[in-house]
Write a protein that holds these residues in place. Sequence first.
Motif, PDB file in Angstrom:
ATOM      1  N   SER A 179     -10.859   9.242  -4.093  1.00  0.00           N
ATOM      2  CA  SER A 179     -10.659   7.774  -4.312  1.00  0.00           C
ATOM      3  C   SER A 179     -10.691   6.876  -3.289  1.00  0.00           C
ATOM      4  O   SER A 179     -11.024   5.682  -3.576  1.00  0.00           O
ATOM      5  CB  SER A 179      -9.557   7.873  -5.333  1.00  0.00           C
ATOM      6  OG  SER A 179      -8.283   7.925  -4.494  1.00  0.00           O
ATOM      7  N   LYS A 180     -10.083   7.203  -2.361  1.00  0.00           N
ATOM      8  CA  LYS A 180     -10.060   6.416  -0.966  1.00  0.00           C
ATOM      9  C   LYS A 180     -11.147   6.019  -0.440  1.00  0.00           C
ATOM     10  O   LYS A 180     -11.641   4.831  -0.049  1.00  0.00           O
ATOM     11  CB  LYS A 180      -8.889   6.693  -0.104  1.00  0.00           C
ATOM     12  CG  LYS A 180      -7.348   6.904  -0.450  1.00  0.00           C
ATOM     13  CD  LYS A 180      -7.018   5.449  -1.302  1.00  0.00           C
ATOM     14  CE  LYS A 180      -5.779   5.654  -1.878  1.00  0.00           C
ATOM     15  NZ  LYS A 180      -5.541   4.308  -2.687  1.00  0.00           N
ATOM     16  N   SER A 200       0.866  -1.295  -0.260  1.00  0.00           N
ATOM     17  CA  SER A 200       0.138   0.065  -0.001  1.00  0.00           C
ATOM     18  C   SER A 200       0.988   1.241   0.120  1.00  0.00           C
ATOM     19  O   SER A 200       0.493   2.120  -0.734  1.00  0.00           O
ATOM     20  CB  SER A 200      -1.062   0.013   1.112  1.00  0.00           C
ATOM     21  OG  SER A 200      -1.934  -1.204   1.177  1.00  0.00           O
ATOM     22  N   THR A 240      -1.210  11.289   3.220  1.00  0.00           N
ATOM     23  CA  THR A 240      -1.541  12.350   2.118  1.00  0.00           C
ATOM     24  C   THR A 240      -1.512  13.700   2.623  1.00  0.00           C
ATOM     25  O   THR A 240      -0.953  14.590   1.797  1.00  0.00           O
ATOM     26  CB  THR A 240      -3.156  11.923   1.466  1.00  0.00           C
ATOM     27  OG1 THR A 240      -3.274  10.644   1.283  1.00  0.00           O
ATOM     28  CG2 THR A 240      -3.476  12.961   0.503  1.00  0.00           C
ATOM     29  N   ARG A 258     -13.043   3.632  -2.664  1.00  0.00           N
ATOM     30  CA  ARG A 258     -12.235   2.296  -2.778  1.00  0.00           C
ATOM     31  C   ARG A 258     -12.459   1.499  -1.400  1.00  0.00           C
ATOM     32  O   ARG A 258     -12.283   0.342  -1.151  1.00  0.00           O
ATOM     33  CB  ARG A 258     -10.885   2.447  -3.307  1.00  0.00           C
ATOM     34  CG  ARG A 258      -9.922   1.090  -3.014  1.00  0.00           C
ATOM     35  CD  ARG A 258     -10.333   0.213  -4.252  1.00  0.00           C
ATOM     36  NE  ARG A 258      -9.277  -0.902  -4.393  1.00  0.00           N
ATOM     37  CZ  ARG A 258      -9.503  -2.010  -4.966  1.00  0.00           C
ATOM     38  NH1 ARG A 258     -10.833  -2.191  -5.711  1.00  0.00           N
ATOM     39  NH2 ARG A 258      -8.582  -2.983  -4.822  1.00  0.00           N
ATOM     40  N   LEU A 259     -12.309   2.447  -0.195  1.00  0.00           N
ATOM     41  CA  LEU A 259     -12.228   1.931   1.025  1.00  0.00           C
ATOM     42  C   LEU A 259     -13.264   1.995   1.742  1.00  0.00           C
ATOM     43  O   LEU A 259     -13.855   1.138   2.492  1.00  0.00           O
ATOM     44  CB  LEU A 259     -10.881   2.161   1.673  1.00  0.00           C
ATOM     45  CG  LEU A 259      -9.609   1.906   1.000  1.00  0.00           C
ATOM     46  CD1 LEU A 259      -8.395   2.676   1.666  1.00  0.00           C
ATOM     47  CD2 LEU A 259      -9.174   0.408   0.879  1.00  0.00           C
ATOM     48  N   PHE A 300      -7.098   3.441   5.555  1.00  0.00           N
ATOM     49  CA  PHE A 300      -7.721   4.564   5.341  1.00  0.00           C
ATOM     50  C   PHE A 300      -7.096   5.649   6.460  1.00  0.00           C
ATOM     51  O   PHE A 300      -6.732   6.667   5.659  1.00  0.00           O
ATOM     52  CB  PHE A 300      -9.219   4.687   5.359  1.00  0.00           C
ATOM     53  CG  PHE A 300      -9.895   5.919   4.880  1.00  0.00           C
ATOM     54  CD1 PHE A 300      -9.928   6.472   3.665  1.00  0.00           C
ATOM     55  CD2 PHE A 300     -10.447   6.766   6.122  1.00  0.00           C
ATOM     56  CE1 PHE A 300     -10.479   7.478   3.331  1.00  0.00           C
ATOM     57  CE2 PHE A 300     -10.914   7.933   5.790  1.00  0.00           C
ATOM     58  CZ  PHE A 300     -10.854   8.391   4.497  1.00  0.00           C
ATOM     59  N   HIS A 313      -3.806   6.741   4.929  1.00  0.00           N
ATOM     60  CA  HIS A 313      -3.876   7.123   3.844  1.00  0.00           C
ATOM     61  C   HIS A 313      -4.378   8.702   4.265  1.00  0.00           C
ATOM     62  O   HIS A 313      -3.677   9.736   3.268  1.00  0.00           O
ATOM     63  CB  HIS A 313      -4.757   6.835   2.640  1.00  0.00           C
ATOM     64  CG  HIS A 313      -4.202   5.892   1.840  1.00  0.00           C
ATOM     65  ND1 HIS A 313      -3.447   6.048   0.856  1.00  0.00           N
ATOM     66  CD2 HIS A 313      -4.363   4.421   1.829  1.00  0.00           C
ATOM     67  CE1 HIS A 313      -3.026   4.958   0.206  1.00  0.00           C
ATOM     68  NE2 HIS A 313      -3.784   3.852   0.793  1.00  0.00           N
ATOM     69  N   SER A 368      -7.364  12.815  -3.762  1.00  0.00           N
ATOM     70  CA  SER A 368      -7.007  11.637  -3.167  1.00  0.00           C
ATOM     71  C   SER A 368      -8.081  10.850  -2.269  1.00  0.00           C
ATOM     72  O   SER A 368      -8.068   9.663  -2.352  1.00  0.00           O
ATOM     73  CB  SER A 368      -5.729  11.734  -2.605  1.00  0.00           C
ATOM     74  OG  SER A 368      -4.738  12.221  -3.557  1.00  0.00           O
TER      75      SER A 368
END
Length: 336
Positions: A79-80, A61, A141, A83-84, A134, A137, A76
Amino acid sequence: MATARKHFYQEIDIIKGVAILLVLLAHSGGVKYISMDQYGWYNIFTGLLRDFSMPPFFIISGFLFGNSGRKPFWQSMKSKVDRLVVPYFVMSFIILGVRLLAPALFNRPTGNLGVALILIFFYGYWYWFIYTLFILHVVFTLARPKLTPRIAVVLMVVLLVIREMHLAHIGFLKIHQAIYFGFFFLLGYIIHTHYARLKKWLAHPYTIIILSLVYVLGCYYCLTDHIGSLLYYWLMPVCFSLAIWGVCIRLVPFTHLNKAFSYCGKYSLQFYLFNGFTLGVSREIFVRVLHVYHPKLLMALVFVSTLMLSVAIVETIRRMPKVKYFFGFGKPSKNP
């Protein structure tokens, strides 16, 4: 802001495939009708699998985080979330509903509904891996503009020290696990920075042998003497993960193995999401219906069954454009 070019690496899906198969194998011993803990081989086998099967995911990851290039924070995060976060809450509430309606399918009782909701929103509950990932991220990020490889190394040391000083046993927002697995996430980020030089080294037979040997000797030492924190929680997972990485690089030219492991890697998130259901159904079939009680045979059968059921569910849902988004397959196409 300029965005770095995103590269595709065939070995990444293979590594994810191997890692998710190890996770399924570790979970296959969760048979509530038999006390598997009474078997020494089971405690050793699954104990090592459970402790060392997750770091490879966080390293990968971090690698993919480095490969994604710099994007605006909210882009960003969007998208997470797709996706998550969306599949996390969808599956958490589905699991909660099934647990309340059919508690016999699960090893442990769900307990109070209010407590379960608090655990889902603030503690990661059944899908702690997605929750922790998550959180990482979000943090990295935000830090990305200043996150040079040198700073990443410093942060790895800081996270290791915090964990070793036992200063972070906070379950809220999975802070404790974020500190531990953040180390591996940053390791993957650093590997990506130097991957052009590291790839050949990782795939070298001597490197794989040495890493595997350190891991095996570490296992022997920990099992026969005592668990050393630096050895067991840091060095061994790193050696285990990098040895798998090297092997998977060497598997790229083998078409059939490449396709099989890459398939599992591509849908590793879905395999993880559906594992609770496939595990519950499998053990009901083999124990309650077919009366299989031999522990090693049962574990092998449950593993194969959960894998086959996972593939069947993935192949069904990914063909349903209006549904698949809710299970982490991405946004539905706007084209008719």
